[in-house]
Design an enzyme around this catalytic site. Structure first.
Site, PDB file in Angstrom:
ATOM      1  N   TYR A   1      32.237  68.983  66.092  1.00  0.00           N
ATOM      2  CA  TYR A   1      32.179  68.169  67.494  1.00  0.00           C
ATOM      3  C   TYR A   1      33.127  67.144  67.700  1.00  0.00           C
ATOM      4  O   TYR A   1      33.854  67.041  68.734  1.00  0.00           O
ATOM      5  CB  TYR A   1      30.831  67.806  67.510  1.00  0.00           C
ATOM      6  CG  TYR A   1      30.320  66.869  68.734  1.00  0.00           C
ATOM      7  CD1 TYR A   1      30.343  67.486  70.161  1.00  0.00           C
ATOM      8  CD2 TYR A   1      30.324  65.525  68.576  1.00  0.00           C
ATOM      9  CE1 TYR A   1      30.183  66.706  71.151  1.00  0.00           C
ATOM     10  CE2 TYR A   1      30.112  64.766  69.782  1.00  0.00           C
ATOM     11  CZ  TYR A   1      30.170  65.483  71.223  1.00  0.00           C
ATOM     12  OH  TYR A   1      30.044  64.690  72.022  1.00  0.00           O
TER      13      TYR A   1
ATOM     14  N   ASP B   1      29.256  79.050  83.934  1.00  0.00           N
ATOM     15  CA  ASP B   1      29.561  78.753  82.432  1.00  0.00           C
ATOM     16  C   ASP B   1      30.799  78.755  82.107  1.00  0.00           C
ATOM     17  O   ASP B   1      31.799  79.456  82.503  1.00  0.00           O
ATOM     18  CB  ASP B   1      28.822  80.124  81.786  1.00  0.00           C
ATOM     19  CG  ASP B   1      29.214  79.964  80.107  1.00  0.00           C
ATOM     20  OD1 ASP B   1      29.895  79.281  79.817  1.00  0.00           O
ATOM     21  OD2 ASP B   1      28.210  80.451  79.438  1.00  0.00           O
ATOM     22  N   VAL B   2      31.417  77.504  81.813  1.00  0.00           N
ATOM     23  CA  VAL B   2      32.536  76.949  81.819  1.00  0.00           C
ATOM     24  C   VAL B   2      33.525  77.746  80.737  1.00  0.00           C
ATOM     25  O   VAL B   2      34.787  77.618  80.934  1.00  0.00           O
ATOM     26  CB  VAL B   2      32.783  75.467  81.548  1.00  0.00           C
ATOM     27  CG1 VAL B   2      32.141  74.659  82.724  1.00  0.00           C
ATOM     28  CG2 VAL B   2      32.107  75.167  80.225  1.00  0.00           C
TER      29      VAL B   2
ATOM     30  N   THR C   1      23.562  69.465  85.707  1.00  0.00           N
ATOM     31  CA  THR C   1      22.183  70.058  85.662  1.00  0.00           C
ATOM     32  C   THR C   1      21.326  68.957  84.758  1.00  0.00           C
ATOM     33  O   THR C   1      19.814  68.934  84.676  1.00  0.00           O
ATOM     34  CB  THR C   1      21.747  71.343  85.048  1.00  0.00           C
ATOM     35  OG1 THR C   1      22.602  71.336  83.817  1.00  0.00           O
ATOM     36  CG2 THR C   1      22.169  72.591  86.124  1.00  0.00           C
TER      37      THR C   1
ATOM     38  N   GLY D   1      29.470  56.266  73.294  1.00  0.00           N
ATOM     39  CA  GLY D   1      28.702  56.164  71.923  1.00  0.00           C
ATOM     40  C   GLY D   1      27.345  56.852  72.448  1.00  0.00           C
ATOM     41  O   GLY D   1      27.268  57.561  73.405  1.00  0.00           O
TER      42      GLY D   1
ATOM     43  N   GLY E   1      28.484  70.540  84.424  1.00  0.00           N
ATOM     44  CA  GLY E   1      27.372  70.132  83.728  1.00  0.00           C
ATOM     45  C   GLY E   1      26.487  69.036  84.483  1.00  0.00           C
ATOM     46  O   GLY E   1      26.164  68.233  83.975  1.00  0.00           O
TER      47      GLY E   1
ATOM     48  N   GLU F   1      19.879  65.022  77.165  1.00  0.00           N
ATOM     49  CA  GLU F   1      19.394  66.164  76.516  1.00  0.00           C
ATOM     50  C   GLU F   1      20.329  66.511  75.111  1.00  0.00           C
ATOM     51  O   GLU F   1      20.017  67.599  74.356  1.00  0.00           O
ATOM     52  CB  GLU F   1      19.163  67.271  77.305  1.00  0.00           C
ATOM     53  CG  GLU F   1      18.093  66.923  78.393  1.00  0.00           C
ATOM     54  CD  GLU F   1      18.045  68.133  79.377  1.00  0.00           C
ATOM     55  OE1 GLU F   1      18.425  69.410  78.976  1.00  0.00           O
ATOM     56  OE2 GLU F   1      17.272  67.979  80.420  1.00  0.00           O
TER      57      GLU F   1
ATOM     58  N   ARG G   1      24.815  76.052  84.118  1.00  0.00           N
ATOM     59  CA  ARG G   1      24.357  77.337  83.800  1.00  0.00           C
ATOM     60  C   ARG G   1      22.782  77.321  84.496  1.00  0.00           C
ATOM     61  O   ARG G   1      22.276  78.711  85.015  1.00  0.00           O
ATOM     62  CB  ARG G   1      24.268  77.726  82.545  1.00  0.00           C
ATOM     63  CG  ARG G   1      25.711  77.956  81.962  1.00  0.00           C
ATOM     64  CD  ARG G   1      25.830  77.978  80.652  1.00  0.00           C
ATOM     65  NE  ARG G   1      25.137  76.640  79.874  1.00  0.00           N
ATOM     66  CZ  ARG G   1      24.671  76.542  78.563  1.00  0.00           C
ATOM     67  NH1 ARG G   1      25.103  77.401  77.494  1.00  0.00           N
ATOM     68  NH2 ARG G   1      24.365  75.453  78.240  1.00  0.00           N
ATOM     69  N   ARG G   2      22.049  76.345  84.654  1.00  0.00           N
ATOM     70  CA  ARG G   2      20.504  76.314  84.811  1.00  0.00           C
ATOM     71  C   ARG G   2      20.530  76.320  86.341  1.00  0.00           C
ATOM     72  O   ARG G   2      20.410  75.217  87.037  1.00  0.00           O
ATOM     73  CB  ARG G   2      19.858  75.198  84.110  1.00  0.00           C
ATOM     74  CG  ARG G   2      19.570  75.718  82.602  1.00  0.00           C
ATOM     75  CD  ARG G   2      18.886  74.630  81.950  1.00  0.00           C
ATOM     76  NE  ARG G   2      20.076  73.464  81.769  1.00  0.00           N
ATOM     77  CZ  ARG G   2      19.791  72.584  80.944  1.00  0.00           C
ATOM     78  NH1 ARG G   2      18.848  72.298  80.503  1.00  0.00           N
ATOM     79  NH2 ARG G   2      20.712  71.624  80.713  1.00  0.00           N
TER      80      ARG G   2
HETATM   81  P1  NDP Z   1      23.195  66.927  78.365  1.00  0.00           P
HETATM   82  O1  NDP Z   1      22.761  68.143  77.182  1.00  0.00           O
HETATM   83  O2  NDP Z   1      22.007  66.186  78.868  1.00  0.00           O
HETATM   84  O3  NDP Z   1      23.982  67.540  79.383  1.00  0.00           O
HETATM   85  C1  NDP Z   1      25.074  68.463  79.112  1.00  0.00           C
HETATM   86  C2  NDP Z   1      25.155  69.541  80.322  1.00  0.00           C
HETATM   87  O4  NDP Z   1      26.496  70.169  79.948  1.00  0.00           O
HETATM   88  C3  NDP Z   1      24.416  70.322  80.755  1.00  0.00           C
HETATM   89  O5  NDP Z   1      24.230  69.952  82.526  1.00  0.00           O
HETATM   90  C4  NDP Z   1      24.647  71.741  80.791  1.00  0.00           C
HETATM   91  O6  NDP Z   1      24.353  72.538  81.787  1.00  0.00           O
HETATM   92  C5  NDP Z   1      26.128  71.630  80.368  1.00  0.00           C
HETATM   93  N1  NDP Z   1      26.614  72.620  79.818  1.00  0.00           N
HETATM   94  C6  NDP Z   1      26.674  72.984  78.482  1.00  0.00           C
HETATM   95  N2  NDP Z   1      27.329  73.994  78.023  1.00  0.00           N
HETATM   96  C7  NDP Z   1      27.751  74.531  79.079  1.00  0.00           C
HETATM   97  C8  NDP Z   1      28.455  75.779  79.797  1.00  0.00           C
HETATM   98  N3  NDP Z   1      28.842  76.695  78.541  1.00  0.00           N
HETATM   99  N4  NDP Z   1      28.821  75.855  80.874  1.00  0.00           N
HETATM  100  C9  NDP Z   1      28.423  75.129  81.907  1.00  0.00           C
HETATM  101  N5  NDP Z   1      27.547  73.954  81.706  1.00  0.00           N
HETATM  102  C10 NDP Z   1      27.361  73.732  80.326  1.00  0.00           C
HETATM  103  O7  NDP Z   1      24.082  66.052  77.538  1.00  0.00           O
HETATM  104  P2  NDP Z   1      25.202  64.760  77.955  1.00  0.00           P
HETATM  105  O8  NDP Z   1      24.878  64.595  79.514  1.00  0.00           O
HETATM  106  O9  NDP Z   1      24.791  63.645  77.169  1.00  0.00           O
HETATM  107  O10 NDP Z   1      26.650  65.273  77.656  1.00  0.00           O
HETATM  108  C11 NDP Z   1      27.621  65.530  78.713  1.00  0.00           C
HETATM  109  C12 NDP Z   1      28.693  65.325  77.989  1.00  0.00           C
HETATM  110  O11 NDP Z   1      28.911  63.861  77.525  1.00  0.00           O
HETATM  111  C13 NDP Z   1      29.292  66.268  76.868  1.00  0.00           C
HETATM  112  O12 NDP Z   1      30.455  66.581  76.908  1.00  0.00           O
HETATM  113  C14 NDP Z   1      28.935  65.272  75.574  1.00  0.00           C
HETATM  114  O13 NDP Z   1      29.700  65.816  74.603  1.00  0.00           O
HETATM  115  C15 NDP Z   1      29.307  64.100  76.060  1.00  0.00           C
HETATM  116  N6  NDP Z   1      28.716  62.908  75.312  1.00  0.00           N
HETATM  117  C16 NDP Z   1      27.573  62.788  75.306  1.00  0.00           C
HETATM  118  C17 NDP Z   1      27.197  61.604  74.511  1.00  0.00           C
HETATM  119  C18 NDP Z   1      25.601  61.143  73.991  1.00  0.00           C
HETATM  120  O14 NDP Z   1      25.348  60.581  73.001  1.00  0.00           O
HETATM  121  N7  NDP Z   1      24.727  61.843  74.813  1.00  0.00           N
HETATM  122  C19 NDP Z   1      28.135  60.666  74.020  1.00  0.00           C
HETATM  123  C20 NDP Z   1      29.290  60.861  74.180  1.00  0.00           C
HETATM  124  C21 NDP Z   1      29.758  62.006  74.835  1.00  0.00           C
HETATM  125  P3  NDP Z   1      23.680  73.810  81.436  1.00  0.00           P
HETATM  126  O15 NDP Z   1      22.796  73.934  80.347  1.00  0.00           O
HETATM  127  O16 NDP Z   1      22.788  74.109  82.740  1.00  0.00           O
HETATM  128  O17 NDP Z   1      24.713  74.834  81.759  1.00  0.00           O
HETATM  129  C1  8X3 Z   2      27.905  61.691  71.235  1.00  0.00           C
HETATM  130  C2  8X3 Z   2      28.030  60.596  70.647  1.00  0.00           C
HETATM  131  O1  8X3 Z   2      28.090  59.658  68.105  1.00  0.00           O
HETATM  132  O2  8X3 Z   2      26.515  61.547  68.744  1.00  0.00           O
HETATM  133  O3  8X3 Z   2      29.177  62.094  71.663  1.00  0.00           O
HETATM  134  O4  8X3 Z   2      28.869  61.863  68.269  1.00  0.00           O
HETATM  135  S1  8X3 Z   2      27.768  60.803  68.834  1.00  0.00           S
END
Ligand code: NDP
Ligand code: 8X3
Length: 252
Positions: free
Chosen positions: A150, A57-58, A11, A181, A9, A186, A34-35
């Site tokens: 989630y 794609d994981v 991207t 948190g 992830g 995105e 994926r992108r």
């Molecule tokens: P973004 O949406 O900005 O990034 C998510 C990334 O995950 C993208 O690069 C996307 O890449 C990749 N991704 C999603 N699905 C797939 C797939 N099937 N295969 C490969 N890659 C995938 O979100 P965040 O950076 O915020 O999120 C990153 C992690 O942090 C996640 O696990 C999220 O649950 C966790 N998190 C986020 C929080 C928040 O508030 N933002 C708080 C706590 C945890 P692409 O689409 O190019 O495949």
């Molecule tokens: C992302 C934080 O609070 O939106 O994991 O679930 S929350």
């Protein structure tokens, strides 16, 4: 010695910020997502260090296995795996959620994370070195309305991280679960299926964590001495805290 990190992830959001943070330290990068066009742009941006960018794609175990099997020679000995790819979809009550959203979250946040771990871990154990960093969430500890599947996927990540540590107790391989948190990336645009106004409202009037904040923590947990394992990092912005338990009262 130049070290190698694999980030899923990469991207967007946390993953991209981690790529930038570790590139600044001169690491060799395996970047997946994926992108493809974003991966290529990031590879170009970070051209000062060796970058192996892979469309992945994981959720696809065969593709994960092939990615690991086909790593170029210089990239084969992965020192750090950041299991970051993941997403939330929807914020409806469980009785109204879209089952497809649930399936995608389970396939990505749970199964995808397991696939990467299973394919990369044997080499770490053989070399008796390495670090698995999983991206959990406070949602894995604290429930909130609409967090249903989630939050449950992130609870899996928490317990899987702990269980990995017990399996690896005889090795020097480290495992860390990072539990952020509210953080602006995105994430909410994805959660609300592209509805940017609804996503923006999540962060309105707050000072959320940034992807760079999380990348700094990911870097920090890798930089402590090798005999130290940071097991869990729970991190929230100052504007966030835990709520009280809810009590529903019937109208009198
Ligand atoms: P973004 O949406 O900005 O990034 C998510 C990334 O995950 C993208 O690069 C996307 O890449 C990749 N991704 C999603 N699905 C797939 C797939 N099937 N295969 C490969 N890659 C995938 O979100 P965040 O950076 O915020 O999120 C990153 C992690 O942090 C996640 O696990 C999220 O649950 C966790 N998190 C986020 C929080 C928040 O508030 N933002 C708080 C706590 C945890 P692409 O689409 O190019 O495949
Ligand atoms: C992302 C934080 O609070 O939106 O994991 O679930 S929350």
């Amino acid at each position: 010695m130049q070290r190698t990190i694999c980030i899923t992830g990469a991207t967007s959001g946390f993953g991209k910020a981690c790529a930038e943070r570790f590139a600044a330290e001169g690491w060799r990068l395996i970047l997946t997502g994926r992108r493809v066009e974003r991966l290529q742009a990031l590879k170009e941006q970070l051209r000062a260090v060796p970058v192996h960018a892979v469309e992945l794609d994981v959720r696809d175990f065969e593709a994960v296995a092939a990615m690991v099997r086909d790593l170029p020679g210089d990239f084969q000995d992965i020192d750090v795996l950041v299991n970051n790819a993941g997403l939330a979809l929807g914020l409806e009550g469980a009785h109204r959620s879209d089952i497809r959203d649930w399936q995608i979250m389970i396939d990505t946040n749970i199964k995808g994370l397991c696939y990467l771990t299973r394919c990369i871990l044997p080499s770490m154990v053989d070399r008796n070195r390495g670090h698995i960093i999983n991206m959990g969430s406070i949602a894995g500890s604290y429930p909130y309305p609409g967090g249903n599947v989630y939050g449950a996927t992130k609870a899996f990540v928490k317990q899987f991280s702990r269980n990995l540590l017990t399996d690896l107790n005889h090795t020097r391989v480290r495992v860390t679960n990072i539990e952020p948190g509210l953080a602006e990336s995105e994430f909410s645009v994805v959660r609300f299926h592209g509805d940017r106004d609804r996503a923006d409202a999540v962060y309105k009037g707050t000072e959320p964590l940034t992807p760079a904040d999380i990348a700094e923590i990911v870097h920090w947990v890798t930089s402590v001495p090798p005999h130290v394992n940071i097991c869990t990092v729970e991190v929230m912005p100052v504007c966030q805290s835990c709520g009280p338990l809810a009590i529903h009262r019937e109208k009198q």
